[in-house]
Design a protein around this motif. Structure first.
Motif: not given
Length: 423
Positions: A42-48, A83-98, A128-133
């Protein structure tokens, strides 16, 4: 053997990870595995889907490179950074994709796998961040990204569970349409992209040893990520309780929050929480802060808007003697923007207040300018004009502490507030 993105991510989110996640989330291991089986494609399809939009490759590459840095670099400081950076990054990525479909996708994953929406959200923000990473370790240019994704798209799209209804959520007639759109975009760009994709695959073969080192590091990162995330919110219910009072220590010239009468303790340790909005957006906030209280109020069907419904910012500051917001204040402004977007029927008014020190007319003018500054920031962030009912500076009119009171008492009167007039 050419690099296989889907298989690499499945190796990251293996049985050991599923077992740990299931324990922490209070879900069955089988359901977590099923959820991950839907989440990764799903994350990868959002990226596609995003990449198939002309002009988006460069923006996505920035997200990907940022995710790669967050997941894999500086292993010695990993526990402190996640905790401070990557978790928020995951939420940001999901908003950017979807976009505003992130919440619908979270619910679809939860329903498909038989897990709680909060668990699905946690797993999505982890994946999300793991996939993009992982992609970021393979691609270093916009054209390279398009070619790489094109070489992986068939397997990705075939792995999406049919029960998710992902094509409809993404506004596509079918998942095949997403793949065709990407291929058509690449054909329009030219044949050079195909060569780039082949180069990426050959490079992946040559650097296979390094790739597996990154995978090992990523596994450790992901487990630490989930552990830190769930340690902070694993036992919280879907809603958040509103505290009776919040006392925050600030410098003299700031706007601070006290929705109710403050406790006598000058400073209390603030508990960081995640506030989830109806559209799936997740905000970083403080328990009892404006985000927590405002969202709780807006979600409660028994409450009504009106002139007496005020909520004070608790992390909104101005540069000394001015109406210019500090850079740190932008985070809370953005949170309010997200809340208004998630509750489109809500209409608010911004009020500004000062303490009793100084000339009353000057205080009223400054409070008016500061309230207008907040409205301007909301307008610049594209909040619907119909939701903003203006700004009013009240100066020291409602100040409770006398001008000669200690600053600890007077600072309660210096604040910027949000009045919910309609909900």
């Amino acid at each position: 053997m050419a690099f296989d993105l889907l298989d690499t991510l499945k190796n990251l989110f293996n049985n050991d990870f599923s077992r740990t996640a299931a324990t922490q989330l209070g879900e069955s291991e089988g359901n977590v595995q099923k959820a991950l089986g839907g989440i990764i494609p799903t994350v990868l399809t959002g990226l596609l889907n995003k990449a198939s939009t002309p002009g988006e490759a460069g923006n996505l590459l920035g997200l990907i490179k940022d995710a790669a840095s967050g997941n894999f670099s500086n292993l010695g400081n990993l526990a402190g950074a996640l905790p401070a950076g990557l978790l928020a990054k995951g939420a940001d990525i999901l908003r950017s994709l979807f976009g505003n479909k992130a919440g619908d996708i979270t619910n679809a994953i939860a329903s498909y796998a038989g897990i709680k929406p909060q668990s699905a959200e946690t797993l999505l923000q982890t994946a999300a961040p793991a996939s993009l990473g992982v992609i970021g370790q393979q691609v270093d240019s916009g054209p390279g990204l398009l070619g790489f994704l094109n070489s992986q798209k068939d397997k990705i799209l075939a792995a999406v569970p049919s029960g998710l209804g992902l094509a409809g959520l993404l506004g596509a007639g079918s998942l095949g349409d997403i793949g065709n759109k990407l291929s058509g975009l690449i054909s329009g760009i030219g044949g050079g992209v195909k060569h780039t994709a082949n180069s990426v695959s050959h490079a992946a073969e040559k650097t296979g040893g390094n790739r597996w080192l990154w995978i090992l590091i990523a596994v450790i990162a992901l487990i630490l990520l989930l552990w830190f995330l769930l340690r902070g919110c694993g036992n919280q219910p879907g809603g958040h309780a509103v505290t009776d009072s919040v006392t925050v220590s600030h410098m003299e010239d700031t706007a601070i929050s006290h929705v109710t009468e403050p406790a006598t303790t000058p400073t209390v340790t603030r508990e960081s929480i995640k506030v989830t909005l109806p559209d799936g957006t997740v905000l970083d906030a403080y328990k009892g802060g404006i985000e927590d209280q405002l969202v709780t109020f807006l979600k409660d069907p028994s409450t009504q808007g009106g002139k007496d419904q005020w909520f004070d910012f608790d992390n909104l500051n101005f540069k000394t003697g001015s109406a210019e917001l500090t850079e740190e204040s932008q985070a809370q402004v953005k949170n309010l923007v997200a809340i208004l977007n998630a509750f489109p029927k809500t209409k608010i008014k911004i009020g500004g207040y000062t303490d009793a020190v100084g000339d009353p007319k000057a205080n009223q003018k400054l409070s008016q300018q500061r309230a207008e500054s907040v409205v301007s920031a909301l307008t610049a962030a594209h909040v619907k004009p119909v939701q903003l009912l203006g700004a009013e500076g009240y100066g020291s009119e409602f100040a409770k502490a006398p001008a000669d009171a200690p600053d600890e008492e007077r600072k309660k009167d210096r604040r910027i507030s949000v009045s919910v007039r309609e909900k």
